[in-house]
Write a protein that holds these residues in place. Structure first.
Motif, PDB file in Angstrom:
ATOM      1  N   ILE A  91      72.428  39.055  36.014  1.00  0.00           N
ATOM      2  CA  ILE A  91      73.001  37.861  36.649  1.00  0.00           C
ATOM      3  C   ILE A  91      74.227  38.240  37.471  1.00  0.00           C
ATOM      4  CG2 ILE A  91      73.999  35.579  36.247  1.00  0.00           C
ATOM      5  CD1 ILE A  91      72.407  35.445  33.635  1.00  0.00           C
ATOM      6  N   TYR A  92      75.160  38.938  36.850  1.00  0.00           N
ATOM      7  CA  TYR A  92      76.354  39.421  37.542  1.00  0.00           C
ATOM      8  C   TYR A  92      76.299  40.948  37.557  1.00  0.00           C
ATOM      9  CZ  TYR A  92      78.134  34.677  37.304  1.00  0.00           C
ATOM     10  OH  TYR A  92      78.276  33.324  37.462  1.00  0.00           O
ATOM     11  N   PRO A  93      75.679  41.515  38.597  1.00  0.00           N
ATOM     12  CA  PRO A  93      75.481  42.968  38.626  1.00  0.00           C
ATOM     13  C   PRO A  93      76.804  43.721  38.704  1.00  0.00           C
ATOM     14  CG  PRO A  93      74.868  41.980  40.731  1.00  0.00           C
ATOM     15  CD  PRO A  93      75.111  40.856  39.780  1.00  0.00           C
ATOM     16  N   PRO A  94      76.823  44.956  38.182  1.00  0.00           N
ATOM     17  CA  PRO A  94      78.060  45.755  38.238  1.00  0.00           C
ATOM     18  C   PRO A  94      78.437  46.101  39.671  1.00  0.00           C
ATOM     19  CG  PRO A  94      76.207  47.071  37.449  1.00  0.00           C
ATOM     20  CD  PRO A  94      75.737  45.655  37.497  1.00  0.00           C
ATOM     21  N   GLU A  95      79.675  46.501  39.837  1.00  0.00           N
ATOM     22  CA  GLU A  95      80.201  46.779  41.164  1.00  0.00           C
ATOM     23  C   GLU A  95      79.398  47.859  41.881  1.00  0.00           C
ATOM     24  OE1 GLU A  95      82.419  46.112  44.445  1.00  0.00           O
ATOM     25  OE2 GLU A  95      82.460  44.956  42.578  1.00  0.00           O
ATOM     26  N   ALA A  96      78.877  48.822  41.150  1.00  0.00           N
ATOM     27  CA  ALA A  96      78.081  49.890  41.779  1.00  0.00           C
ATOM     28  C   ALA A  96      76.859  49.325  42.481  1.00  0.00           C
ATOM     29  CB  ALA A  96      77.669  50.921  40.733  1.00  0.00           C
ATOM     30  N   VAL A  97      76.235  48.315  41.890  1.00  0.00           N
ATOM     31  CA  VAL A  97      75.067  47.675  42.514  1.00  0.00           C
ATOM     32  C   VAL A  97      75.502  46.904  43.750  1.00  0.00           C
ATOM     33  CG1 VAL A  97      73.284  45.916  42.214  1.00  0.00           C
ATOM     34  CG2 VAL A  97      73.736  47.559  40.382  1.00  0.00           C
ATOM     35  N   LEU A  98      76.614  46.202  43.648  1.00  0.00           N
ATOM     36  CA  LEU A  98      77.103  45.436  44.793  1.00  0.00           C
ATOM     37  C   LEU A  98      77.460  46.356  45.956  1.00  0.00           C
ATOM     38  CD1 LEU A  98      79.366  42.770  43.025  1.00  0.00           C
ATOM     39  CD2 LEU A  98      76.984  42.558  43.756  1.00  0.00           C
ATOM     40  N   GLN A  99      78.022  47.509  45.641  1.00  0.00           N
ATOM     41  CA  GLN A  99      78.380  48.450  46.692  1.00  0.00           C
ATOM     42  C   GLN A  99      77.142  49.045  47.361  1.00  0.00           C
ATOM     43  OE1 GLN A  99      81.404  49.188  47.975  1.00  0.00           O
ATOM     44  NE2 GLN A  99      82.293  47.626  46.642  1.00  0.00           N
ATOM     45  N   ASN A 100      76.031  49.047  46.632  1.00  0.00           N
ATOM     46  CA  ASN A 100      74.788  49.610  47.152  1.00  0.00           C
ATOM     47  C   ASN A 100      73.847  48.511  47.628  1.00  0.00           C
ATOM     48  OD1 ASN A 100      73.146  51.837  47.791  1.00  0.00           O
ATOM     49  ND2 ASN A 100      72.039  51.712  45.836  1.00  0.00           N
ATOM     50  N   SER A 101      74.411  47.442  48.132  1.00  0.00           N
ATOM     51  CA  SER A 101      73.610  46.299  48.585  1.00  0.00           C
ATOM     52  C   SER A 101      73.875  46.020  50.058  1.00  0.00           C
ATOM     53  CB  SER A 101      73.914  45.056  47.755  1.00  0.00           C
ATOM     54  OG  SER A 101      75.255  44.646  47.939  1.00  0.00           O
TER      55      SER A 101
END
Length: 358
Positions: free
Chosen positions: A320-330
């Motif tokens: 639901i709230y992905p970690p920052e690493a996922v957000l940076q890779n989006s």
């Protein structure tokens, strides 16, 4: 699925559709707001609270792809009061004068939504929910959980139909482009053709290009589907649809990256109930209401005051709230030339036509 197919929850679906698309057939009744929305994308508890508070009914008209949503909004005589959009469609329809530039004075609860999210919807929409694009999969049917877009796009058992994709000219191409290390916003014809070839090669393994929730809710492919192109939160609906103990449907973001999406809510310019529409949008952004909606749907809210009210288990859930690493890779969608959009539409049409011809 080239003809307009809208899905309805209520038994009076056909009457609702007739009233929305052909207003001359609308019966005289209590006040009703018509919401153009994805299926299972507004909590029933929220609807009940609103109707108990105001006496105003919510009638939802469902779409199962952005293209189908756009077909409805483009009709000159629709009676939609609120529409689920995203920034590109909201901007496009807003520039055509079909959506209001939202009156922030009528939406005091916007104060709970940070500028980052408000900028994601522009001036013709307010942020609603956000999430990622990835792979939903049956953990009880697969020997190994997917890790890569390759697991969906280049499956080992390619000759056995077991995958559900979706009829959306944007999102269906996001996975192939990410897998091939391209921008999801590319306008390069060669890059789009390469993504198309990947989808063509995958096609024998595809059961349908119908949105997975739509497909499984209609009881099709329940015994065959084990993977699907899906949005974060879809796995909760799929588990509820199948009613199987143990929540076999899971969700993951592939290692190559993902689409970060933000859904918006917009008010059509010709809406006859704008004051009521704004009242509903403000109600929806009350922190208690937004928290209830987010918790029931299992989808991330853009409302920071609402997030603070959520149970810790939800706030710490990486699906639901992905970690920052996922957000940076989006990546996020940006406006692109019309020609590139037309190429994308031709790709999805070619895929579906070839699939239906088999």
């Amino acid at each position: 699925m080239n003809n307009l197919k809208l899905l309805f929850r209520a038994p009076a679906a056909l009457l609702t559709l007739a009233c929305v698309l052909f207003p001359s057939t609308a019966p005289h009744a209590a006040q009703t707001l018509h919401l153009l929305n994805w299926e299972e994308y507004l909590s029933e508890a929220v609807i009940e609270r609103w109707e108990a508070k105001t006496g105003v009914k919510i009638e939802q008209v469902y779409f199962d792809s952005g293209d189908k949503r756009d077909e409805v909004l483009a009709k000159p005589d629709h009676l939609i009061d609120i529409a689920l959009t995203e920034r590109i469609s909201a901007s496009r329809f807003g520039q055509r004068g079909l959506l209001d530039q939202l009156d922030e004075q009528a939406l005091p609860n916007l104060k709970h939504i940070p500028k980052r999210w408000r900028d994601s919807c522009g001036v013709h929409g307010i942020p609603y929910l956000w999430g990622t694009l990835g792979i939903a999969y049956r953990a009880d049917r697969l020997s190994k959980a997917p890790q890569s877009w390759a697991d969906l796009l280049e499956p080992a058992n390619r000759d056995e139909p077991h995958i559900i994709m979706m009829e959306d000219h944007e999102d269906i191409l996001a996975g192939p482009l990410l897998y091939q290390q391209r921008s999801i916003n590319t306008a390069d014809t060669d890059e789009l053709k390469a993504a198309f070839r990947l989808l063509q090669a995958q096609s024998p393994a595809v059961l349908t290009y119908e949105y997975v929730i739509t497909s499984l809710r209609s009881q099709r492919y329940l015994d065959k589907a084990d993977m699907a192109l899906a949005y974060s939160g879809d796995q909760q609906v799929l588990n509820a649809v199948e009613g199987i103990d143990g929540e076999p449907w899971r969700y993951m973001v592939p290692e190559e990256g993902t689409l970060l999406w933000v859904d918006c809510l917009s008010v059509p310019a010709k809406g006859a109930q704008k004051a009521l529409a704004y009242r509903f949008l403000n109600f929806l952004n009350n922190p208690q209401t937004a928290a209830l909606n987010s918790a029931e749907l299992g989808v991330a809210t853009t409302n920071v005051a609402a997030k603070a009210l959520l149970p810790e288990a939800i706030r710490q859930d990486p699906t639901i709230y992905p970690p920052e690493a996922v957000l940076q890779n989006s990546q996020v969608y940006e406006t692109r030339p019309l020609e590139a959009t037309q190429t994308r539409r031709r790709i999805i049409s070619a895929l579906i036509n070839a699939h239906d011809a088999r």
